[in-house]
Scaffold this active site. Structure first.
Site, PDB file in Angstrom:
ATOM      1  CB  CYS A 181      47.560  31.563  41.574  1.00 36.77           C
ATOM      2  SG  CYS A 181      49.171  31.489  40.783  1.00 36.77           S
TER       3      CYS A 181
ATOM      4  CG  HIS B 291      46.812  34.141  37.927  1.00 32.56           C
ATOM      5  ND1 HIS B 291      46.961  34.123  39.294  1.00 32.56           N
ATOM      6  CD2 HIS B 291      45.473  34.099  37.695  1.00 32.56           C
ATOM      7  CE1 HIS B 291      45.764  34.078  39.866  1.00 32.56           C
ATOM      8  NE2 HIS B 291      44.852  34.066  38.921  1.00 32.56           N
TER       9      HIS B 291
ATOM     10  CG  HIS C  22      41.568  33.083  40.072  1.00 37.11           C
ATOM     11  ND1 HIS C  22      42.202  34.290  39.989  1.00 37.11           N
ATOM     12  CD2 HIS C  22      40.264  33.351  39.795  1.00 37.11           C
ATOM     13  CE1 HIS C  22      41.342  35.240  39.668  1.00 37.11           C
ATOM     14  NE2 HIS C  22      40.144  34.687  39.550  1.00 37.11           N
TER      15      HIS C  22
END
Length: 155
Positions: A53, A105, A117
């Site tokens: 990410c 994340h 993402h």
């Protein structure tokens, strides 16, 4: 009279074919994201061979001269300026707790309640902040893009 009509028609064409600023405000960032959509997830990945990410964030934002971000999502969540969810703008970073341990994340807000993402299960993709999974895990957002880079991103 004929020249006046042709002149007015020409002006009408110019004004009706100009892209509205709201559309143009998301095209540039989205085009960079679209080039890597579907790239597989790779833990520690920072290239088109695979992204995690934050590797994805670093890769995309480097295109807009944002090069001073930390490597991890926990560290990225501490830089820049905090942004309320209702004030998100294109290019803001959004952070989530996907492991139950705090920030784990991150993604890039692209407008219209969506963020790009690199998902560990599906690779680079676009998701909605309102998706139950992300809505329930949302923690914060940060503005890390300066005005000059932001205008490059949206124009």
């Amino acid at each position: 009279m004929k020249k006046l009509i042709l002149s007015l028609l020409g002006a009408a064409v110019i004004f009706t074919t100009a892209a509205p600023s709201t559309f143009a405000s998301e095209v540039r960032l989205e085009s960079e994201v679209n080039q890597v959509l579907g790239t597989p997830y790779l833990w520690g990945g920072t290239t088109v061979a695979g992204f995690d990410c934050t590797g994805f964030i670093l890769y995309v934002l480097k295109k807009f001269n944002v090069t001073d971000l930390p490597r991890t999502s926990q560290s990225q969540a501490k830089v820049g300026t905090p942004v309320a969810k209702k004030n998100l703008r294109t290019g803001d970073l959004v952070f989530f707790d996907t492991l139950g341990t705090g920030v784990s994340h991150a993604g890039i807000y692209i407008g219209d309640n969506q963020f790009a993402h690199s998902s560990s299960s599906k690779g680079v993709r676009i998701s909605k902040l309102s998706d139950t999974y992300y809505k329930d895990r949302y923690i914060t957002a940060r503005r890390v893009v300066d005005e000059k880079s932001y205008h490059k991103m949206v124009n």
